[in-house]
Design an enzyme around this catalytic site. Structure first.
Site, short mmCIF file in Angstrom:
data_model
loop_
_atom_site.label_atom_id
_atom_site.label_comp_id
_atom_site.label_asym_id
_atom_site.label_seq_id
_atom_site.Cartn_x
_atom_site.Cartn_y
_atom_site.Cartn_z
N GLU A 1 -39.71 -17.30 -86.22
CA GLU A 1 -40.70 -16.00 -86.63
C GLU A 1 -39.89 -14.89 -86.98
OE1 GLU A 1 -44.75 -15.92 -85.24
OE2 GLU A 1 -44.49 -13.81 -84.95
N GLU B 1 -44.24 -5.36 -87.34
CA GLU B 1 -45.47 -5.01 -86.92
C GLU B 1 -45.75 -3.48 -87.05
OE1 GLU B 1 -46.74 -8.42 -83.70
OE2 GLU B 1 -45.00 -7.24 -82.92
#
EC number: 2.4.1.207
Length: 299
Positions: free
Chosen positions: A111, A115
């Site tokens: 991943e 964020e």
């Protein structure tokens, strides 16, 4: 682009150079998909909280006390460059998390994360990046941006190739994660990943370690996405093709194995003035045994 005053002499000196340099990264692209959310993405969570423009060029996600929302690309990819324009939640956004990332969605997943951690009104957003490789994470870095990301759209990019991962904001490199696989450092290189985005309730941890909770009276909270570009190797089960160097796989060429001279200067500028957390400096977290990549070259 408006930068902080202490950087302006630097901006004047290299402004033309960075534009010329960055055009090299963009001009060689042969676009895989660009523009229509309805054609390239599907809603994965709470369709009632997702709104897409009639022409498919823009999409919003909504968070309220009932639900957040998310979407994912239809295709999966192994290496390439992803660009997405995002405008974040205005005003009191504490406790909210806007995520834009690539993920293989496997138990030992790879991943690559952006964020955006909301904050109380008047305080800056925190941009947290992270890399999962073979299921291992704990590689967070955090920066404060040099602009208000809720005032207008800005471009957030992931360049992922066989050499390195480069996180970019408006084409300025803010973080690098090199492929040191030959030295025993895990690197995302085998699992195809989809492009995803989500808006969700992260009040248990996102703002001051969970101290500042979401003020639902200020909701619903809306994040906007648009003008994306996916220029990447579509996964059809052939790892060797995506690993190769070719006209189509321009990102794997040697010229993209490190930053240019100008990009290195921008990268150092971000690290000097805007970095607020780096896992490679957190000796307490790792009991004075930092991960191996922390002692290896970043570029």
């Amino acid at each position: 682009m408006t930068l902080i005053n202490r950087s302006k002499p630097f901006v004047l000196l290299v402004g033309f150079s960075i534009i010329s340099s960055l055009l090299l990264w963009v001009s060689q692209a042969s676009v895989v998909s660009s523009g229509d959310f309805n054609k390239d993405f599907f809603v994965t969570w709470s369709p009632t909280h997702v709104n897409t423009s009639n022409d498919g060029r823009s999409r919003t996600l909504k968070l309220d006390q009932e639900s957040g929302a998310s979407f994912s690309s239809i295709q999966t990819f192994l290496f390439g460059q992803i660009d997405m324009k995002i405008k974040l939640i205005r005003g009191s956004s504490q406790g909210t998390v806007v995520a834009y990332y690539m993920s293989s969605d496997q138990p030992n997943r790879d991943e690559i994360d952006f964020e955006f951690l909301g904050n109380v009104n008047g305080q800056p957003y925190i941009l947290q990046t992270n890399v999962y490789a073979e299921g291992l994470d704990n590689r967070e870095e955090r920066i404060h941006l040099w602009f208000d990301p809720a005032k207008d759209f800005h471009t957030y990019s992931i360049l992922w190739n066989i050499h390195q991962i480069v996180f970019m904001v408006d084409q300025i490199p803010i973080r690098l994660y090199r492929n040191h696989g030959e030295k025993g450092v895990a690197y995302p290189r085998l699992q195809p990943m989809s492009v995803q985005a989500s808006l969700w309730n992260g009040e248990s941890w996102a703002t001051r370690g969970g101290h500042d909770k979401i003020d639902w009276s200020k909701g619903p909270f809306v994040a906007s996405f648009g003008d994306y570009k996916i220029d990447a190797c579509i996964w059809i089960g052939n790892t060797s093709f995506c690993n190769g160097e070719s006209t189509e796989n321009w990102w794997n060429k040697n010229e993209f194995s490190s930053l240019t001279r100008v990009q290195k200067r921008w990268f150092k500028w971000v690290r000097k003035y805007h970095l607020i957390y780096d896992y490679c400096q957190d000796y307490g977290r790792f009991n004075n045994k930092l991960p191996k990549e922390c002692s290896l070259p970043k570029y």
